[in-house]
Design a protein around this motif. Structure first.
Motif, PDB file in Angstrom:
ATOM      1  N   VAL A   1       0.845  -1.192   0.000  1.00 11.48           N
ATOM      2  CA  VAL A   1       0.000   0.000   0.000  1.00 11.48           C
ATOM      3  C   VAL A   1       0.884   1.247   0.000  1.00 11.48           C
ATOM      4  CG1 VAL A   1      -1.776   1.288   1.241  1.00 11.48           C
ATOM      5  CG2 VAL A   1      -1.835  -1.223   1.233  1.00 11.48           C
ATOM      6  N   LEU A   2       0.665   2.135  -0.969  1.00  4.42           N
ATOM      7  CA  LEU A   2       1.397   3.401  -0.987  1.00  4.42           C
ATOM      8  C   LEU A   2       0.921   4.299   0.148  1.00  4.42           C
ATOM      9  CD1 LEU A   2       1.421   4.401  -4.773  1.00  4.42           C
ATOM     10  CD2 LEU A   2       3.329   3.508  -3.428  1.00  4.42           C
ATOM     11  N   VAL A   3       1.836   5.024   0.749  1.00  5.72           N
ATOM     12  CA  VAL A   3       1.495   6.017   1.761  1.00  5.72           C
ATOM     13  C   VAL A   3       1.797   7.387   1.172  1.00  5.72           C
ATOM     14  CG1 VAL A   3       1.963   6.872   4.073  1.00  5.72           C
ATOM     15  CG2 VAL A   3       2.002   4.409   3.627  1.00  5.72           C
ATOM     16  N   ILE A   4       0.763   8.215   1.078  1.00  4.33           N
ATOM     17  CA  ILE A   4       0.884   9.526   0.429  1.00  4.33           C
ATOM     18  C   ILE A   4       0.724  10.620   1.474  1.00  4.33           C
ATOM     19  CG2 ILE A   4      -0.101  11.079  -1.314  1.00  4.33           C
ATOM     20  CD1 ILE A   4      -1.062   7.509  -1.644  1.00  4.33           C
ATOM     21  N   GLY A   5       1.681  11.535   1.537  1.00  6.28           N
ATOM     22  CA  GLY A   5       1.622  12.636   2.491  1.00  6.28           C
ATOM     23  C   GLY A   5       0.631  13.697   2.056  1.00  6.28           C
ATOM     24  N   HIS A   6      -0.445  13.849   2.812  1.00  5.83           N
ATOM     25  CA  HIS A   6      -1.528  14.785   2.492  1.00  5.83           C
ATOM     26  C   HIS A   6      -1.085  16.229   2.718  1.00  5.83           C
ATOM     27  CE1 HIS A   6      -5.729  16.451   3.512  1.00  5.83           C
ATOM     28  NE2 HIS A   6      -5.727  16.190   2.217  1.00  5.83           N
ATOM     29  N   ARG A   7      -0.962  16.983   1.630  1.00 11.11           N
ATOM     30  CA  ARG A   7      -0.454  18.361   1.686  1.00 11.11           C
ATOM     31  C   ARG A   7       0.947  18.390   2.300  1.00 11.11           C
ATOM     32  NH1 ARG A   7      -6.114  20.809   4.216  1.00 11.11           N
ATOM     33  NH2 ARG A   7      -7.465  19.465   2.962  1.00 11.11           N
ATOM     34  N   GLY A   8       1.682  17.344   2.038  1.00 10.25           N
ATOM     35  CA  GLY A   8       3.015  17.181   2.607  1.00 10.25           C
ATOM     36  C   GLY A   8       2.932  16.384   3.896  1.00 10.25           C
ATOM     37  N   ALA A   9       3.667  16.825   4.912  1.00  4.80           N
ATOM     38  CA  ALA A   9       3.552  16.228   6.249  1.00  4.80           C
ATOM     39  C   ALA A   9       2.729  17.195   7.092  1.00  4.80           C
ATOM     40  CB  ALA A   9       4.923  15.997   6.855  1.00  4.80           C
ATOM     41  N   SER A  10       1.435  17.304   6.797  1.00  5.35           N
ATOM     42  CA  SER A  10       0.637  18.420   7.299  1.00  5.35           C
ATOM     43  C   SER A  10       0.272  18.319   8.773  1.00  5.35           C
ATOM     44  CB  SER A  10      -0.625  18.587   6.450  1.00  5.35           C
ATOM     45  OG  SER A  10      -1.372  17.391   6.414  1.00  5.35           O
ATOM     46  N   ALA A  11       0.551  17.186   9.415  1.00  6.88           N
ATOM     47  CA  ALA A  11       0.387  17.131  10.866  1.00  6.88           C
ATOM     48  C   ALA A  11       1.567  17.753  11.586  1.00  6.88           C
ATOM     49  CB  ALA A  11       0.210  15.686  11.321  1.00  6.88           C
ATOM     50  N   TYR A  12       2.671  17.955  10.861  1.00 11.53           N
ATOM     51  CA  TYR A  12       3.919  18.367  11.487  1.00 11.53           C
ATOM     52  C   TYR A  12       4.481  19.686  10.946  1.00 11.53           C
ATOM     53  CZ  TYR A  12       3.494  13.402  12.506  1.00 11.53           C
ATOM     54  OH  TYR A  12       3.024  12.175  12.887  1.00 11.53           O
ATOM     55  N   ALA A  13       3.899  20.205   9.892  1.00  7.33           N
ATOM     56  CA  ALA A  13       4.345  21.461   9.287  1.00  7.33           C
ATOM     57  C   ALA A  13       3.164  22.069   8.540  1.00  7.33           C
ATOM     58  CB  ALA A  13       5.522  21.210   8.337  1.00  7.33           C
ATOM     59  N   PRO A  14       3.178  23.380   8.305  1.00  8.48           N
ATOM     60  CA  PRO A  14       2.022  24.018   7.665  1.00  8.48           C
ATOM     61  C   PRO A  14       1.757  23.455   6.274  1.00  8.48           C
ATOM     62  CG  PRO A  14       3.872  25.546   7.846  1.00  8.48           C
ATOM     63  CD  PRO A  14       4.224  24.348   8.654  1.00  8.48           C
ATOM     64  N   GLU A  15       0.542  23.039   6.058  1.00  9.86           N
ATOM     65  CA  GLU A  15       0.130  22.332   4.843  1.00  9.86           C
ATOM     66  C   GLU A  15       0.480  23.079   3.565  1.00  9.86           C
ATOM     67  OE1 GLU A  15      -4.433  23.516   4.043  1.00  9.86           O
ATOM     68  OE2 GLU A  15      -4.124  22.446   5.939  1.00  9.86           O
ATOM     69  N   ASN A  16       0.867  22.292   2.547  1.00 10.54           N
ATOM     70  CA  ASN A  16       1.092  22.819   1.195  1.00 10.54           C
ATOM     71  C   ASN A  16       2.245  23.816   1.100  1.00 10.54           C
ATOM     72  OD1 ASN A  16      -0.661  21.454  -0.609  1.00 10.54           O
ATOM     73  ND2 ASN A  16      -2.412  22.636   0.146  1.00 10.54           N
ATOM     74  N   THR A  17       3.089  23.864   2.127  1.00 11.46           N
ATOM     75  CA  THR A  17       4.270  24.726   2.049  1.00 11.46           C
ATOM     76  C   THR A  17       5.489  23.884   1.684  1.00 11.46           C
ATOM     77  OG1 THR A  17       4.780  24.437   4.402  1.00 11.46           O
ATOM     78  CG2 THR A  17       3.360  26.304   3.795  1.00 11.46           C
ATOM     79  N   LEU A  18       6.560  24.563   1.314  1.00 14.71           N
ATOM     80  CA  LEU A  18       7.804  23.847   1.042  1.00 14.71           C
ATOM     81  C   LEU A  18       8.308  23.161   2.309  1.00 14.71           C
ATOM     82  CD1 LEU A  18       9.669  26.391  -1.268  1.00 14.71           C
ATOM     83  CD2 LEU A  18       8.046  24.584  -1.893  1.00 14.71           C
ATOM     84  N   ALA A  19       8.084  23.787   3.464  1.00 13.83           N
ATOM     85  CA  ALA A  19       8.485  23.172   4.728  1.00 13.83           C
ATOM     86  C   ALA A  19       7.765  21.852   4.944  1.00 13.83           C
ATOM     87  CB  ALA A  19       8.195  24.128   5.888  1.00 13.83           C
ATOM     88  N   SER A  20       6.534  21.764   4.494  1.00 10.58           N
ATOM     89  CA  SER A  20       5.745  20.553   4.694  1.00 10.58           C
ATOM     90  C   SER A  20       6.260  19.399   3.846  1.00 10.58           C
ATOM     91  CB  SER A  20       4.270  20.821   4.376  1.00 10.58           C
ATOM     92  OG  SER A  20       3.456  19.755   4.802  1.00 10.58           O
TER      93      SER A  20
END
Length: 292
Positions: free
Chosen positions: A36-55
């Motif tokens: 099963v593929l694991v896809i980061g939703h908006r990046g790692a959005s539980a740990y960094a602001p979503e949809n940013t380069l930091a994420s």
């Protein structure tokens, strides 16, 4: 085509019936999730602001290969990566432009959006993070050697966004054989938008966000390679039904489900037979799928 569709639906329904028989859930006690593929939703959005380069950088540090994002368009035609059609939730737009409610993305220029802080709402350490343009985002994904599940968001607000997105992807080298073959999927809640993507660039893998009726799956299989439903809308039988159809690239339709953030739900989704799980907590889901 009609005969094949009827045969596929019949096979899927027979499979559903078999899965409902006592003792039929043979996988329930097995190790699940190996493929099963694991896809980061908006990046790692539980740990960094979503949809940013930091994420997406945080996702890379977690070892997450696939990331998901959302694409919209500014007033002056720049493609930017942000989920909501309003800037209010994830930036300081109310403070910077207090008199421009309801702060819609489409009503601001790229230069205006570039002034906004897209990180402080999440935490002080991310103060100063910006809403990335799609070009900036693609270059960081490439730098991180990641793969992308790109969502065309609210296409009804942005006529022509499909062609524009494909053009930018081409300019950034993301429509060559290597990327198209295994590093890019374009998804949308809009079937019409996906049809446009498929017509303009048939080689691109696409996925429909939602849970179409089983009787409608034959029409979806003509223009999309996957069905990406919310977790609470699926069952083993539904996933089996989707898998019974072959998409435009000659492969069975895939199922990526969203948004799963805890171990028990991740393992349950894997037992349903999904091909991918979209999550804010990729580390949690990955550990759950790897556990015996």
């Amino acid at each position: 085509m009609y005969a094949r569709a009827v045969a596929a639906i019949t096979a899927a329904l027979l499979g559903v019936a078999a899965l409902l028989l006592p003792g039929s859930d043979a996988r329930a006690g097995d190790v699940v999730g190996e493929h099963v593929l694991v896809i980061g939703h908006r990046g790692a959005s539980a740990y960094a602001p979503e949809n940013t380069l930091a994420s997406i950088d945080r996702a890379a540090r977690l070892g997450v290969t696939w990331v998901e994002n959302d694409v919209q368009r500014t007033k002056d035609g720049e493609l930017v990566v942000i989920h909501d059609d309003s800037l209010k939730r994830t930036t300081d737009v109310e403070q910077v432009f207090p008199h421009r409610a309801p702060w819609k993305v489409k009503d601001f220029t790229a230069a205006e959006i570039a002034r906004l802080d897209a990180g402080s709402w999440f935490g002080e350490r991310y103060a100063g993070a910006r809403v990335p343009t799609l070009r900036q985002y693609m270059r960081r994904v490439e730098h991180n050697h990641q793969k992308l599940l790109l969502e065309i968001k609210n296409p009804e607000l942005y006529p022509g966004i499909e062609r524009q997105t494909l053009k930018l992807l081409a300019n950034e080298g993301w429509l060559d054989r290597q990327h198209v073959a295994g590093r890019l999927i374009v998804q949308s809640f809009s079937a019409d938008s996906l049809k446009i993507v498929h017509d303009l660039k048939p080689a691109v893998t696409t996925a429909f966000l939602g849970t179409p009726r089983m009787s409608d799956l034959p029409s979806y299989a003509s223009f999309t390679d996957g069905i990406n439903p919310s977790y609470n809308s699926i069952s083993t039988g539904y996933v089996s039904a989707v898998h019974a159809f072959t998409g435009p690239h000659g492969r069975p339709l895939t199922v990526f489900t969203w948004t799963v953030n805890d171990a028990p739900t991740a393992r349950r989704a894997a037992r349903y037979g999904v091909d991918g799980i979209i999550t804010n907590k990729a580390d949690v889901v990955r550990a759950a799928l790897q556990a015996p």
